[in-house]
Enzyme design. Structure first.
Site, PDB file in Angstrom:
ATOM      1  N   GLY A 143       2.214  -5.333   0.186  1.00 47.90           N
ATOM      2  CA  GLY A 143       0.672  -5.008   0.132  1.00 47.90           C
ATOM      3  C   GLY A 143      -0.072  -5.818   1.240  1.00 47.90           C
ATOM      4  O   GLY A 143      -1.193  -5.736   1.362  1.00 47.90           O
ATOM      5  N   ASP A 183       4.214  -9.868  -0.687  1.00 39.49           N
ATOM      6  CA  ASP A 183       4.623  -9.567   0.774  1.00 39.49           C
ATOM      7  C   ASP A 183       5.279 -10.789   1.209  1.00 39.49           C
ATOM      8  O   ASP A 183       5.733 -11.485   0.439  1.00 39.49           O
ATOM      9  CB  ASP A 183       3.528  -9.411   1.618  1.00 39.49           C
ATOM     10  N   ARG A 188       1.709   1.363  -0.393  1.00 42.72           N
ATOM     11  CA  ARG A 188       1.034   2.111   0.718  1.00 42.72           C
ATOM     12  C   ARG A 188       1.839   1.851   2.073  1.00 42.72           C
ATOM     13  O   ARG A 188       1.791   0.471   2.541  1.00 42.72           O
ATOM     14  CB  ARG A 188      -0.288   1.761   1.061  1.00 42.72           C
ATOM     15  N   HIS A 216       7.825   4.208   4.731  1.00 43.14           N
ATOM     16  CA  HIS A 216       7.869   4.906   6.027  1.00 43.14           C
ATOM     17  C   HIS A 216       8.510   3.875   6.869  1.00 43.14           C
ATOM     18  O   HIS A 216       9.048   4.237   8.124  1.00 43.14           O
ATOM     19  CB  HIS A 216       6.500   5.690   6.661  1.00 43.14           C
TER      20      HIS A 216
HETATM   21  C1  LIG Z   1       3.343  -1.115   7.363  1.00 48.14           C
HETATM   22  S1  LIG Z   1       2.890  -2.282   6.361  1.00 48.14           S
HETATM   23  C2  LIG Z   1       1.858  -1.808   4.901  1.00 48.14           C
HETATM   24  C3  LIG Z   1       1.053  -2.958   4.528  1.00 48.14           C
HETATM   25  C4  LIG Z   1       0.368  -2.710   3.155  1.00 48.14           C
HETATM   26  N1  LIG Z   1       0.790  -1.785   2.244  1.00 48.14           N
HETATM   27  C5  LIG Z   1      -1.019  -1.584   3.784  1.00 48.14           C
HETATM   28  O1  LIG Z   1      -1.068  -0.245   3.564  1.00 48.14           O
HETATM   29  O2  LIG Z   1      -1.896  -2.465   4.258  1.00 48.14           O
HETATM   30  C6  LIG Z   1       4.304  -2.839   5.645  1.00 48.14           C
HETATM   31  C7  LIG Z   1       4.346  -3.949   5.125  1.00 48.14           C
HETATM   32  O3  LIG Z   1       5.547  -4.375   4.484  1.00 48.14           O
HETATM   33  C8  LIG Z   1       5.922  -5.708   4.608  1.00 48.14           C
HETATM   34  N2  LIG Z   1       7.235  -6.135   4.257  1.00 48.14           N
HETATM   35  C9  LIG Z   1       8.213  -5.783   5.427  1.00 48.14           C
HETATM   36  N3  LIG Z   1       9.470  -6.149   5.156  1.00 48.14           N
HETATM   37  C10 LIG Z   1       9.304  -6.716   3.827  1.00 48.14           C
HETATM   38  C11 LIG Z   1      10.083  -7.382   2.641  1.00 48.14           C
HETATM   39  N4  LIG Z   1      11.429  -7.309   3.240  1.00 48.14           N
HETATM   40  N5  LIG Z   1       9.683  -7.590   1.577  1.00 48.14           N
HETATM   41  C12 LIG Z   1       8.386  -7.522   1.499  1.00 48.14           C
HETATM   42  N6  LIG Z   1       7.249  -7.053   2.085  1.00 48.14           N
HETATM   43  C13 LIG Z   1       7.860  -6.799   3.280  1.00 48.14           C
HETATM   44  C14 LIG Z   1       5.341  -6.177   5.851  1.00 48.14           C
HETATM   45  O4  LIG Z   1       4.973  -7.582   6.100  1.00 48.14           O
HETATM   46  C15 LIG Z   1       3.838  -5.337   5.991  1.00 48.14           C
HETATM   47  O5  LIG Z   1       2.807  -6.023   5.156  1.00 48.14           O
END
Ligand SMILES: C[S@@+](CC[C@H](N)C(=O)[O-])C[C@H]1O[C@@H](n2cnc3c(N)ncnc32)[C@H](O)[C@@H]1O
Length: 468
Positions: free
Chosen positions: A270, A292, A343, A347
């Site tokens: 998130g 996160d 969200r 992708h």
């Molecule tokens: C594209 S961002 C989307 C963030 C949020 N859901 C939003 O829409 O604002 C993807 C998120 O996935 C988190 N992320 C990446 N790898 C992760 C993992 N292994 N476990 C938890 N979170 C992760 C990133 O830090 C990032 O905040």
């Protein structure tokens, strides 16, 4: 004689412009000028006018593709990296900020270059390249001013503030942060796309890894020493792109109406929790967990503190919201949540990794848990196949039924341009992808989640799954 495609494209352009100008005239405001800095206006978020604009853009680009010689079009498309790099120079050297105070009359390149600390002649050439593409305006020879497009790249903090504390350069400046992210780590990685595709390596995850770090994914790379500014910049860009969606895209009753007070909603991946924040405001009696990676959760504490200067009202302090470091490739620590929501998370990942994430959520789910994905649905550039959800697929390609002849079904650069750009970005940085609806459904089918409903809202869709 039947009407030709070119004439019909011209008709679409003419009638669309008449619709836009009539709407502005009715509201008593002039249609915004390209030559002046952007100012938010009352019609900016009008959905019907947005649709007219998207159709107009699709038609205008299709006219160019039709009338321009094919080689000239290739000469425009193939060197598109110069557009990226020039925008990168402008933002990194703070040029929109430097010319801002000179208003419509602009500033001489000599002064721009001196303030930016870069070469004068190259500054002029880069700004002329951009001005020829309608970013900045060359007012008189070698004198440049912001226009509607370049003005959105002005940063929230002044140059003096940024000089004192470089860490805040991109804070609160989503457009500049978006350009910075795309023209730094993304541009470097994009140079490796064809090598990645040709070699199809099994030990390298994505073009990003060929360019910048063979072992760490982008998220882990951001957490490495030396990348602090890039992480802050990315979070600012993410928050800005999230803020562009109307808040009710996430808070509509269709998703939350059956939840009883204190039901638990987990925002998986998130980030700092900006979607959760919208939900807290709309449904203050639910309980929320934002998960996160650890550094991002550190930023999340700062985000919530900044949103609630009065500490007693901070939902994190009152335990309405829990900020939890959690890696979603490990078992989900909050079992039986009412909703697991993500969200723009899936992708970022190829199907095999999505399966791991979704399997962990499925293992934690109760019979009544819902999984809600807020993602963009990739529209086809041709009409979608008939069958279940074909109307939703059509809607994801523009929002208002079938595209008028002779436009592409995804309205080309009016709609499909955004989706396909993000798809390339996901491929480059993560070997991830933007997915068609059948591809989302297939991810669920392989991990014990059944597609229940799809709610298309402009470029964003809410895709609801239930356990099977
Ligand atoms: C594209 S961002 C989307 C963030 C949020 N859901 C939003 O829409 O604002 C993807 C998120 O996935 C988190 N992320 C990446 N790898 C992760 C993992 N292994 N476990 C938890 N979170 C992760 C990133 O830090 C990032 O905040």
């Amino acid at each position: 004689m039947s009407i030709t495609p070119l004439t019909e494209l011209g008709n679409i352009v003419t009638s669309s412009i008449q619709t836009l100008e009539a709407a502005y005239a009715k509201s008593g405001i002039p249609y915004p000028s390209l030559d002046e800095p952007f100012k938010p206006g009352p019609l900016d978020d009008d959905f019907a006018l947005g649709q007219t604009t998207r159709v107009l853009i699709a038609a205008a680009y299709q006219i160019i593709a039709t009338v321009r010689g094919p080689m000239e079009t290739i000469q425009d498309y193939a060197p598109a990296m110069y557009l990226s790099s020039s925008l990168g120079v402008a933002v990194e050297s703070n040029i929109p900020d430097i010319v801002k105070d000179s208003g419509l009359q602009g500033l001489d390149t000599r002064d721009i270059a001196a303030k930016a600390g870069i070469d004068e002649s190259k500054t002029a050439r880069i700004l002329r390249y951009l001005a020829s593409r309608h970013v900045f305006r060359e007012v008189t020879p070698n004198v440049f001013a912001n226009n509607r497009i370049s003005s959105v790249l002005v940063k929230a903090h002044s140059l003096e503030e940024i000089k004192k504390n470089p860490k805040i350069k991109y804070e609160g400046s989503p457009a500049a942060a978006f350009v910075g992210h795309l023209t730094d780590e993304s541009l470097k990685s994009a140079a490796y796309i064809s090598k990645f595709i040709e070699e199809n390596p099994t030990d390298i995850a994505a073009p990003f890894n060929m360019a910048l770090d063979p072992t760490a994914d982008m998220w882990t790379w951001y957490e490495k020493p030396g990348n602090d500014l890039r992480l802050i910049r990315f979070s600012s860009a993410m928050k800005g792109s999230g803020d562009r969606f109307p808040p009710d895209s996430f808070t509509k009753d269709i998703y939350w109406k059956d939840l009883k007070p204190d039901s638990v909603v987990v925002d998986v991946g998130g980030s700092v929790g900006s979607v959760t924040h919208l939900l807290v405001k709309a449904f203050p009696d639910l309980k929320y967990v934002v998960q996160d990676l650890p550094k991002v959760i550190g930023q999340a504490h700062e985000y919530w503190k900044a949103q609630y200067p009065d500490e007693a009202s901070n939902p994190v302090k009152t335990s309405r919201v829990t900020l939890q470091p959690h890696n979603f490739f490990f078992p989900q620590p909050i079992p039986n949540a009412s909703v697991y929501m993500m969200r723009f998370v899936l992708h970022d990942w190829p199907a095999s990794k999505c399966h791991t994430i979704l399997n962990h959520l499925r293992a934690a789910a109760s019979k009544t848990t819902k999984l809600i994905l807020f993602e963009a649905i990739m529209p086809y550039a041709c009409p979608p196949p008939d069958g279940p959800f074909s109307r939703e697929m059509e809607a994801s390609a523009g929002g208002a039924g079938k595209a008028p002849w002779p436009l592409l079904s995804n309205l080309g650069l009016g709609v499909g341009g955004f989706h396909t750009m993000f798809d390339m970005q996901m491929m480059t940085m993560f070997n991830g992808q933007e997915r068609t609806l059948p591809e989302f459904s297939e991810l669920g089918r392989k991990t014990g989640w059944q597609l229940q409903s799809v709610h298309v809202d402009g470029p964003l869709s809410g895709i609801v799954f239930v356990p099977v």
